[in-house]
Design a protein around this motif. Structure first.
Motif, PDB file in Angstrom:
ATOM      1  N   ARG A   1      96.110  42.878  11.020  1.00  0.00           N
ATOM      2  CA  ARG A   1      96.825  42.851   9.746  1.00  0.00           C
ATOM      3  C   ARG A   1      96.555  44.098   8.919  1.00  0.00           C
ATOM      4  O   ARG A   1      97.453  44.610   8.232  1.00  0.00           O
ATOM      5  N   ARG A   2      95.318  44.591   8.959  1.00  0.00           N
ATOM      6  CA  ARG A   2      94.993  45.788   8.176  1.00  0.00           C
ATOM      7  C   ARG A   2      95.815  46.987   8.630  1.00  0.00           C
ATOM      8  O   ARG A   2      95.983  47.954   7.870  1.00  0.00           O
ATOM      9  N   LYS A   3      96.329  46.930   9.850  1.00  0.00           N
ATOM     10  CA  LYS A   3      97.080  48.071  10.377  1.00  0.00           C
ATOM     11  C   LYS A   3      98.589  47.937  10.200  1.00  0.00           C
ATOM     12  O   LYS A   3      99.288  48.947  10.143  1.00  0.00           O
ATOM     13  N   ILE A   4      99.109  46.689  10.139  1.00  0.00           N
ATOM     14  CA  ILE A   4     100.567  46.544  10.130  1.00  0.00           C
ATOM     15  C   ILE A   4     101.123  45.898   8.868  1.00  0.00           C
ATOM     16  O   ILE A   4     102.330  45.939   8.646  1.00  0.00           O
ATOM     17  N   GLU A   5     100.265  45.307   8.051  1.00  0.00           N
ATOM     18  CA  GLU A   5     100.743  44.629   6.855  1.00  0.00           C
ATOM     19  C   GLU A   5     100.717  45.566   5.647  1.00  0.00           C
ATOM     20  O   GLU A   5      99.764  46.322   5.459  1.00  0.00           O
ATOM     21  N   ALA A   6     101.746  45.482   4.808  1.00  0.00           N
ATOM     22  CA  ALA A   6     101.766  46.253   3.567  1.00  0.00           C
ATOM     23  C   ALA A   6     100.738  45.707   2.582  1.00  0.00           C
ATOM     24  O   ALA A   6     100.122  46.453   1.824  1.00  0.00           O
TER      25      ALA A   6
END
Length: 246
Positions: A210-215
């Motif tokens: 999530r830290r890589k793909i979520e705004a």
């Protein structure tokens, strides 16, 4: 002996290198040693290790820089970081840069061996590995996952490093879009093993992904938590490329 895993151990402390080499060789591994970043770069031109054990704190080029180099030039090569107690920031940065696991010094060589085996097992049992996929790419939201390169790209072509575990997890979500997957299912699909009770490995991997793909990681829009169920990829997925059955 050639079929046994080949490990590259990089640490500037000679006693640690030799201790690990002796123990890992006794366990049937092939081991190559490097004392510096310069030596690692030189060895990568002539050897093809199955996994790199990489110390973060080294004089000259440190392990984080070397991890970045490995992700840029050897994207699918698994990396386990060795960190000193209290190096939480470096550990987190290393994982975000694509390291597959970490171990805090001092550690028992048996624990390192267990981590090595687990990472290699995940690497060699990628979902759908029986299918030969040529140039297959998954498009979702503003992202593209290139399965040949095992790399994630933004819509404008910027690459985001993924660890082997993160790549596997994202690939499973992309193959089952909008379907609720339980933690047990995700563990089985990504690790190729039966889930253990209260195993929180998937929760940790989802958080890292999530830290890589979520705004906004506090309000994730792509990977949704389904309370009592598991996780769901909340996006439409399309594919480009050719898939041929072996």
């Amino acid at each position: 002996m050639e079929s046994s895993p080949h490990l590259l151990v990089v640490d500037d402390h000679r006693d640690i290198r030799e201790l690990l080499a002796r123990y890992l060789r006794e366990q049937g591994m092939r081991v190559t040693l490097a004392a510096s970043g310069e030596e690692l770069r030189r060895l990568m031109k002539t050897t093809s290790p199955d996994l790199v054990v990489l110390d973060i704190m080294m004089p000259g080029e440190d392990g984080l820089s070397l991890c970045r180099f490995l992700r840029e030039h050897h994207a699918s090569l698994p990396v386990i970081l060795l960190t000193a107690l209290g190096e939480d920031t470096d550990r987190i940065v290393g994982l975000e840069m694509g390291a597959d696991d970490y171990l805090t010094k001092p550690f028992n060589p048996r624990e390192l061996l267990a981590r090595v085996k687990a990472v290699l097992r995940r690497t060699r049992q990628l979902p759908g590995e029986s299918e030969q996929r040529e140039g297959l790419k998954y498009h979702f939201a503003d992202w593209v996952l290139d399965t040949d390169r095992r790399s994630l790209f933004t819509s404008d072509g910027v690459e985001v490093a993924l660890s082997t575990a993160e790549f596997r997890l994202l690939l499973v979500f992309l193959r089952h879009p909008r379907r609720v997957l339980s933690r047990d299912q995700l563990l089985d699909l990504t690790a190729g093993r039966e889930a253990q009770p209260f195993d929180r490995a998937i929760d940790n991997q989802v958080s890292r992904l999530r830290r890589k793909i979520e705004a906004d990681t506090r309000n994730p829009a792509l990977i949704k938590t389904v309370w009592g169920g598991g996780y769901q990829l909340n996006a439409d997925v399309s594919q480009t490329g050719v898939v041929s059955q072996s």
